[in-house]
Scaffold this motif. Structure first.
Motif, PDB file in Angstrom:
ATOM      1  N   ILE A  69       6.201   5.779  -4.186  1.00  0.00           N
ATOM      2  CA  ILE A  69       7.123   5.377  -3.606  1.00  0.00           C
ATOM      3  C   ILE A  69       8.214   6.575  -3.058  1.00  0.00           C
ATOM      4  CG2 ILE A  69       8.873   4.802  -5.278  1.00  0.00           C
ATOM      5  CD1 ILE A  69       9.542   2.232  -3.686  1.00  0.00           C
ATOM      6  N   THR A 129       3.491  -2.593   0.853  1.00  0.00           N
ATOM      7  CA  THR A 129       4.460  -1.646   0.240  1.00  0.00           C
ATOM      8  C   THR A 129       5.678  -2.802   0.133  1.00  0.00           C
ATOM      9  OG1 THR A 129       4.000   0.072   1.850  1.00  0.00           O
ATOM     10  CG2 THR A 129       6.443  -0.244   1.273  1.00  0.00           C
ATOM     11  N   GLY A 165       2.238   1.957   0.296  1.00  0.00           N
ATOM     12  CA  GLY A 165       1.464   1.115   0.927  1.00  0.00           C
ATOM     13  C   GLY A 165       0.088   1.440   0.757  1.00  0.00           C
TER      14      GLY A 165
END
Length: 336
Positions: A108, A57, A114
């Motif tokens: 996101i 991430t 991630g």
């Protein structure tokens, strides 16, 4: 002379983001490797996985700083993007390398960055440092198998001939999708999936003065701020509505791409200028906060700068590039 210098400087605006994204890769790999070794002494795999996702991430957030905040591009969303994280297969039309970033742009916004992984063309697995890791659940698939480029008329013609031979509708703005990767992914992951996201992407400014569609922007052109807006249409399809048998899925997938083709025809070819350069329905101008990206840039940039300030750090940095690439290629070779 001055004009030439200005134009050259303008065209080099991608150098800074490219240098940072590539330059911080060894730092990221070292941080991940350190955690991987440390996690061997921890009970269970959950702690490793959580931090692995966190490291990924951080790096991808830094990448998005350049593709969203640095370029100032407007992200226009249509359709249904749930705010909560889901396990999904992401199906999209494919036009350029920036398409990879679009998956991150959506992820996101769901706090799922991630978990993004890609089904790559085989040759891309050999990318130095990147290829092995990217080929590792926001699973991204481009069913066309290659990019749609309006200048490659032979590729488009072959795709249309194949569709006609299969008894499918001939598509204009996308290539005929191939079902294999989608079928295998869905069959292996269906017990863990929540949905399939059918994503259609259009890059504004990719039509010439004659109204003819042009090639979508490369990463370099995008980072040079040559794409003012990206339009993203999302259809969320519950997994129970996806056929599980391969032939049925083949028909279903082509039907989904026929919908994409109609959306893109409206976007590029609508005779109504008010409807051109947009998808039907309500839209949202989705701006990504600096809070989501700038801390990651400062963290990785600071670690990399600290490493390069010492002789031992520079040696470690270079060795990571060299040996990381070699080991990554060996691991890919073993997998293949």
């Amino acid at each position: 002379m001055l004009l030439s210098l200005v134009l050259h400087t303008y065209s080099m605006r991608y150098v800074l983001p490219a240098a940072v994204m590539l330059g911080t890769a060894p730092t990221y790999i070292l941080a991940w490797l350190g955690w991987r070794l440390f996690s061997f002494f921890l009970p269970g795999a959950r702690f490793y996985q959580e931090m692995d996702d966190r490291f990924y991430t951080i790096y991808q957030s830094m990448v998005l700083f350049f593709f969203e905040n640095y370029t100032g591009v407007q992200i226009i969303l249509y359709g249904d993007l749930p705010k909560h994280k889901e396990n999904i297969i992401y199906l999209s039309n494919h036009q350029c390398t920036v398409d990879w970033i679009i998956a991150d742009i959506l992820a996101i916004r769901q706090n799922a960055l991630g978990h993004v992984r890609y089904v790559l063309k085989n040759g891309l697995k050999w990318l130095p440092l990147y290829g092995w890791y990217f080929s590792q659940m926001y699973l991204v698939i481009f069913p066309e198998g290659t990019r749609y480029n309006p200048e490659l008329t032979k590729v488009i013609s072959a795709s249309q001939i194949y569709a006609a031979e299969q008894g499918f509708a001939v598509l204009k703005h996308v290539l005929t999708p191939r079902v294999k990767a989608t079928y295998v992914a869905f069959d292996c992951m269906k017990n863990y999936l929540d949905a399939v996201y059918d994503v259609t992407v259009a890059y504004e400014g990719t039509v010439d003065q004659m109204g003819k569609r042009k090639e979508a922007p490369s990463m370099t052109e995008f980072l040079c701020k040559e794409c003012p807006k990206v339009h993203i249409h999302i259809d969320r399809i519950d997994k129970k509505d996806v056929p599980e048998e391969q032939l049925s899925m083949k028909r279903w997938l082509h039907d989904r791409f026929e919908i994409k083709d109609k959306l893109l025809t409206e976007f590029y070819d609508s005779p109504d200028s008010q409807r051109r350069n947009k998808f039907p329905g309500q839209s949202t101008n989705s701006k990504l906060s600096l809070k989501k990206t700038l801390p990651s840039l400062l963290f990785l940039g600071g670690l990399t700068a600290s490493m390069l300030m010492t002789e031992s750090g520079r040696k470690l940095y270079v060795k990571t590039w060299i040996y990381g690439t070699i080991i990554g290629c060996l691991l890919v070779g073993i997998k293949v």
